[in-house]
Design an enzyme around this catalytic site. Structure first.
Site, PDB file in Angstrom:
ATOM      1  N   TRP A 201       0.869  -1.192   0.000  1.00 18.84           N
ATOM      2  CA  TRP A 201       0.000   0.000   0.000  1.00 18.84           C
ATOM      3  C   TRP A 201       0.898   1.231   0.000  1.00 18.84           C
ATOM      4  CZ3 TRP A 201      -4.708  -1.523  -1.111  1.00 18.84           C
ATOM      5  CH2 TRP A 201      -5.711  -0.545  -1.224  1.00 18.84           C
ATOM      6  N   ASP A 202       0.290   2.417   0.008  1.00 15.54           N
ATOM      7  CA  ASP A 202       1.172   3.589  -0.040  1.00 15.54           C
ATOM      8  C   ASP A 202       1.796   3.907   1.321  1.00 15.54           C
ATOM      9  OD1 ASP A 202      -1.118   4.658   1.078  1.00 15.54           O
ATOM     10  OD2 ASP A 202      -1.419   6.203  -0.456  1.00 15.54           O
ATOM     11  N   TRP A 203       1.488   3.090   2.324  1.00 19.48           N
ATOM     12  CA  TRP A 203       2.177   3.194   3.619  1.00 19.48           C
ATOM     13  C   TRP A 203       2.719   1.842   4.076  1.00 19.48           C
ATOM     14  CZ3 TRP A 203      -0.918  -0.402   5.391  1.00 19.48           C
ATOM     15  CH2 TRP A 203      -2.284  -0.359   5.054  1.00 19.48           C
ATOM     16  N   ASN A 465     -13.977   1.322   0.715  1.00 21.12           N
ATOM     17  CA  ASN A 465     -13.171   2.529   0.800  1.00 21.12           C
ATOM     18  C   ASN A 465     -12.901   3.101  -0.584  1.00 21.12           C
ATOM     19  OD1 ASN A 465     -11.052   4.379   2.172  1.00 21.12           O
ATOM     20  ND2 ASN A 465      -9.894   3.386   0.546  1.00 21.12           N
ATOM     21  N   GLU A 466     -13.503   4.238  -0.882  1.00 26.89           N
ATOM     22  CA  GLU A 466     -13.167   5.075  -2.050  1.00 26.89           C
ATOM     23  C   GLU A 466     -13.534   4.481  -3.395  1.00 26.89           C
ATOM     24  OE1 GLU A 466      -9.054   6.398  -1.511  1.00 26.89           O
ATOM     25  OE2 GLU A 466      -9.636   7.716   0.139  1.00 26.89           O
ATOM     26  N   GLU A 563     -11.323  11.403   6.076  1.00 29.72           N
ATOM     27  CA  GLU A 563      -9.898  11.179   5.794  1.00 29.72           C
ATOM     28  C   GLU A 563      -9.268  12.491   5.376  1.00 29.72           C
ATOM     29  OE1 GLU A 563      -8.328   8.334   3.059  1.00 29.72           O
ATOM     30  OE2 GLU A 563      -9.587   6.698   3.785  1.00 29.72           O
TER      31      GLU A 563
END
Ligand SMILES: *[C@@H]1O[C@H](CO)[C@@H](O)[C@H](O)[C@H]1NC(C)=O
Ligand SMILES: *[C@@H]1O[C@H](CO)[C@@H](O)[C@H](O)[C@H]1NC(C)=O
Ligand SMILES: *[C@@H]1O[C@H](CO)[C@@H](O)[C@H](O)[C@H]1NC(C)=O
Ligand SMILES: *[C@@H]1O[C@H](CO)[C@@H](O)[C@H](O)[C@H]1NC(C)=O
Ligand SMILES: *[C@@H]1O[C@H](CO)[C@@H](O)[C@H](O)[C@H]1NC(C)=O
Ligand SMILES: *[C@@H]1O[C@H](CO)[C@@H](O)[C@H](O)[C@H]1NC(C)=O
Ligand SMILES: *[C@@H]1O[C@H](CO)[C@@H](O)[C@H](O)[C@H]1NC(C)=O
Ligand SMILES: *[C@@H]1O[C@H](CO)[C@@H](O)[C@H](O)[C@H]1NC(C)=O
Length: 889
Positions: A201-203, A465-466, A563
């Site tokens: 993921w981006d984290w 989510n999104e 968010e």
């Protein structure tokens, strides 16, 4: 009140014919047979054979047995990619007591299989699994033998499986195909029902886990067995009566008649009902009406009241014999999501009413606490959730790219008064809707809702989510001609399946299809709104890294901010164990490797450079640690500004926007040691942002801001009662610790649950009135006090220029003295000058300061330190560093 049954008992199962057990008196044999513990593990070509703990996963087993080093060390996520590309087999050999084997029904139960596996018992295939989020209960009676039994679970690489599923879905693509290169992840995660962030993921890193991540056991019974108990308190407002909808999932070996007795002793409510249990696993629901005379103590979110519970006991009788006995906690509360027209504004409101009271949601977003879920200990969960409430949060959103959390997570949220916004596990992607996929998702959703719906902490279910936003704003370049296909799939999955199931299973709380969404307006537009980010409706996610975060006008004035956030680096003590000296500079391979958000490292410095002088020490290590510090200062100040903007917008409508009733920043916690949007580092250390959150989420908060040279101080109150408050504004010179002047407003009524302006003044006039002050030479601190002069809420500050332009700002030469004080430690600071963002760090000694990252405008200050392990004045003194803004250049 003490919990009346230990958690172990509650989470285990329960019922055995012919015996009359108190829940906790069951022996392991009566309950069944645990198959947890040491299994054997091997890879596909047999080159690796090792013991493996169940529950567990392949990565954890390889590390525990010394085959690989810490997977989080340096570049190991890439070096050990092969693990998830191989196929792995878990085996165990066990014997079964004869009395268990001779029961009418014997079940092999897997609480969690990650993910694609064939299960065989004594060489006979008993199941194939494809969903990490399901429990599998397999009937195996005839297959068990006297003597040794062999259970084998053969896993297919999740990466291989996802890619095969993608190939089989040839008619049209289901984007995104792969994550961005910067994430160094695997492709097609949307084709496998598994923690979506496990492919990167981006984290977070790519560690597609494989294994038996939850318990395995045999269960046996002759007549019937309770599989699940849930209870939903429902309130009938027209007659002010509570009723408890109690649901039993019972597996029966044969048709059984009997009685079920439901009782809440402390509310003098009891009822005995006739029941007929049919063969197989079925759901039975019963209603217990609670006496209208009962004075029910309600469950409240943290900061709004206590979290009391009642004991529900359920007993089943057959021919006068107790055949079923269990108990659980019941919490009474109501929740409504209010979406109704607002005077003076287009659109609809969007806020939660708990027990009839509008509640502002303050908190953040929860991601998986570890790549290897078997390593998430109770202590880790407790510490993170305690950190949330201690920072005055009352809500967390369990984000849809992770896992439905373990029972303990929700138990703790119930106890601590943390409201949970629970996503279903779909994130940032389109998803397939083939029959097989839908079938496994349907089972997942039913099981998860049944498992979780008794928790009062969960206040809303949300489908994904999104994914509405991804479709509406075309993240994946879908040609217009093909869009209807994707919209149809979207509606099929989240509306026709998930939403319908949830509403069938649980009428006690709202359901939203996505986040962000326009809610009722999205539904009106066919479930995919033209602009799901519309601030007039629903919730909004908003990120901008290039705009100046000190300018509140850059933030959308939303109804509910679910968010928003900014990245920072964790502290050096968190990075040090997973890196080596050559990694310790901002341009190193390691620093880029750990950054999974394109351009993230540069964005942090660019945002910081708008207001701060960047570190330029000639000592490379100092320069690196100072850079970590400055990213935390930037993040803390940015999220503070944005959150304060949302909190002060709760009562206002400005240009048709406002009435903000939620601020959940991205993100609470970290999955590994890397830069991210989190406020708590991997390992539990608070970043500067988390200390700031403790203030900016406090029940009573002064907020200062400027609009066209007009300075306003607002009082924000989440309390139930009214306050009468004045603002006290102190003007300080950057150059001098003695304040320049002090101004006091009139006392103003601050109603409970509101944000009102208590002080407004033209900034230039204020400074002129104070003398010796300009925007660049002075700064403001302020607080609220009641008419008796008692301070209410924390002190706050407002800078009139960027600290990089501050005239007279000096090196404060702060000295610190550590002392032992009763059971704890204190650090006494002395400063020679005004010092912004004073940061105390004791390296790897775990613990928490009473406050940190503060603005020091006094000569002395004492800060407490609560250590999480034994330490000493000497150890703390050696480890302590004190950094403030001017120390980095
Ligand atoms: C067996 O598999 C391992 C791990 O995938 C691989 O490193 C090794 O080369 C393989 N050995 C043989 C003989 O194919
Ligand atoms: C894993 O199993 C699949 C299916 O049997 C096979 O296609 C693949 O080659 C196997 N992978 C390895 C590394 O043996
Ligand atoms: C609520 O109470 C009213 C009045 O007693 C009754 O008519 C109605 O059926 C009740 N509703 C439910 C869902 O029980
Ligand atoms: C049981 O649930 C069904 C639907 O799920 C509902 O129609 C029925 O009224 C419920 N019965 C009781 C006793 O609550
Ligand atoms: C950094 O990474 C690049 C590309 O992977 C590699 O060529 C280079 O040797 C690495 N540098 C160091 C110091 O490890
Ligand atoms: C801090 O110490 C430096 C070096 O001794 C000195 O020049 C400076 O004046 C001191 N700062 C203050 C505010 O006294
Ligand atoms: C600050 O601390 C010093 C040394 O402990 C003490 O002498 C001084 O009086 C204190 N000043 C104030 C304002 O408390
Ligand atoms: C770092 O920047 C500060 C402020 O611009 C300057 O005073 C100082 O000399 C610089 N130090 C180095 C080592 O370049």
């Amino acid at each position: 009140m003490e919990p009346f049954v230990s958690r172990v008992c509650l989470s285990l199962l329960w019922l055995f014919s012919g015996v009359s057990p108190g829940l906790c008196s069951l022996t392991e044999q009566q309950r069944g047979l645990s198959l947890n513990g040491k299994w054997r593990l091997s890879n596909s070509n047999g080159s690796l054979k090792l013991p493996a703990e169940v529950p567990g996963c392949v990565h954890s087993a390889l590390q525990q047995q010394g085959y690989i080093p810490n997977p989080y060390f340096r570049f190991n996520d890439v070096s050990y990619r092969w693990i998830a590309l191989d196929n792995w087999t878990y085996t165990t050999i066990f014997t079964v007591p004869v009395q268990l084997r001779l029961k009418q029904k014997v079940l092999l139960v897997f609480d969690g299989v990650d993910t694609v596996a064939s299960i065989s018992l004594n060489g006979v295939s008993v199941a194939k699994t494809d969903n990490m989020f399901r429990r599998y209960r397999l009937s195996v009676g005839d297959l068990l033998r006297d003597g040794d039994n062999m259970l084998e679970v053969s896993f297919l690489s999740p990466v291989t499986f996802a890619s095969e599923q993608r190939k089989a879905h040839s008619s049209y693509r289901v984007p995104p195909e792969c994550p961005p290169d910067v994430q160094k992840g695997e492709c097609h995660v949307n084709f496998i029902r598994k923690m979506q962030s496990s492919f990167s993921w981006d984290w977070g890193p790519s560690f597609p886990t494989i294994g038996l991540w939850k318990g395995v056991r045999l269960e046996a019974f002759d007549v019937l067995q309770l599989v699940q108990l849930s209870s939903l308190p429902l309130y009938n407002s027209s007659c002010s009566q509570w009723r408890l909808q109690v649901e039993l999932i019972v597996e029966a070996a044969q048709t059984t008649h009997g009685q079920v007795r439901l009782s809440v002793p402390d509310l003098a409510s009891e009822q005995t009902l006739e029941a007929q249990f049919l063969p197989g696993r079925r759901k039975y629901n019963f209603t217990l009406y609670i006496s209208q005379r009962a004075q029910i103590k309600l469950w409240w979110p943290s900061g709004h009241g206590n979290q009391p519970f009642y004991r529900l006991t359920v007993s089943g009788f057959q021919d006068g014999l107790l055949v079923l006995s269990t108990e659980s906690k019941v919490f009474f509360r109501t929740v409504e999501l209010v979406q109704e027209p607002i005077t003076g504004s287009p659109g609809l409101s969007f806020y939660f009413r708990i027990n009839g009271k509008p509640v502002f949601l303050k908190g953040s977003n929860w991601i998986p606490a570890h790549s290897f879920q078997d390593q998430v200990t109770p202590d880790i969960l407790k510490n993170l959730l305690r950190s949330a409430v201690d920072a005055n949060m009352n809500a967390l959103r369990v984000w849809g790219g992770g896992v439905y959390e373990q029972d303990l997570f929700y138990d703790l949220c119930d106890e601590m008064g943390i409201m949970v916004w629970q996503d279903f596990m779909f994130a940032c992607a389109m998803y397939p809707t083939e029959d097989g996929f839908l079938q496994t998702v349907r089972k997942e959703v039913i099981q998860q809702v049944q498992r979780l719906k008794s928790h009062p902490s969960i206040i809303i279910w949300s489908g994904n989510n999104e994914n509405e936003a991804a479709l509406a704003t075309d993240w994946f370049n879908i040609p217009t001609s093909q869009r209807p296909t994707y919209v149809k799939d979207y509606v099929e999955l989240y509306v026709n399946n998930i939403k319908l199931i949830v509403q069938e299973e649980d009428q006690s709380r709202p359901f939203l299809v996505s986040s962000p969404t326009n809610g009722a307006e999205s539904e009106h537009e066919g479930w995919v709104a033209a602009n799901p980010y519309d601030p007039h409706y629903g919730d909004v996610h908003f990120y901008s890294y290039s705009l100046d975060c000190w300018d509140w006008k850059t933030f959308p004035r939303t109804r509910f901010a679910s968010e928003y956030g900014f990245q920072s680096w964790p502290s050096f003590s968190t990075l040090e164990p997973v890196s080596v000296q050559e990694d310790w500079h901002y341009g190193s391979n390691f620093t880029s490797h750990r950054q999974h958000h394109e351009g993230g490292n540069q964005q942090m410095l660019q945002q910081a450079a708008l207001h701060f002088i960047l570190p330029n020490s000639t000592d490379p290590l100092k320069r690196f640690t100072h850079t970590l510090y400055i990213t935390q200062v930037m993040q803390a100040q940015c999220v503070k500004t944005q959150t304060e903007f949302y909190r002060r917008s709760r009562s206002e409508i400005t240009e048709g926007k406002g009435r903000t009733m939620g601020a959940l920043y991205w993100q609470l916690n970290d999955i590994w040691q890397a830069p991210s949007w989190s406020s708590v580092e991997f390992g539990g250390k608070w970043k500067m942002l988390h200390y700031f959150a403790q203030s900016f989420f406090s029940s009573v908060l002064p907020v200062g801001f400027e609009d066209d040279d007009m300075l306003s101080i607002y009082a924000v109150s989440d309390l139930s009662h009214d306050l009468r408050l004045r603002a006290v504004v102190t003007v300080h010179s950057w150059a001098d610790l003695d304040p320049v002047c002090r101004l006091t407003s009139a006392v103003i009524l601050v109603p409970g649950g509101s944000a009102v302006a208590v002080y407004q003044r033209n900034t230039a006039a204020l400074l002129a009135g104070c003398g010796r002050c300009s925007r660049s030479s002075c700064l403001l601190t302020f607080h609220l006090e009641d008419s008796d002069g008692n301070q209410q809420g924390p002190s706050n500050h407002h800078f009139l220029c960027s600290p990089k332009d501050a005239q007279g700002l000096q090196k404060p030469n702060i000295t610190a003295k550590v002392q032992e004080d009763g059971g704890g430690f204190t650090v006494t600071l002395r400063s020679a000058a005004v010092a912004p963002f004073v940061w105390l760090d004791v390296g790897s000694i775990p613990g928490r300061f009473g406050s940190n990252g503060f603005l020091m405008v006094t000569r002395n200050k004492t800060v407490e330190f609560a250590a999480w392990r034994p330490t000493s004045v000497a150890e703390l003194s050696t480890s302590l560093t004190v950094t403030s803004l001017t120390d980095v250049y």
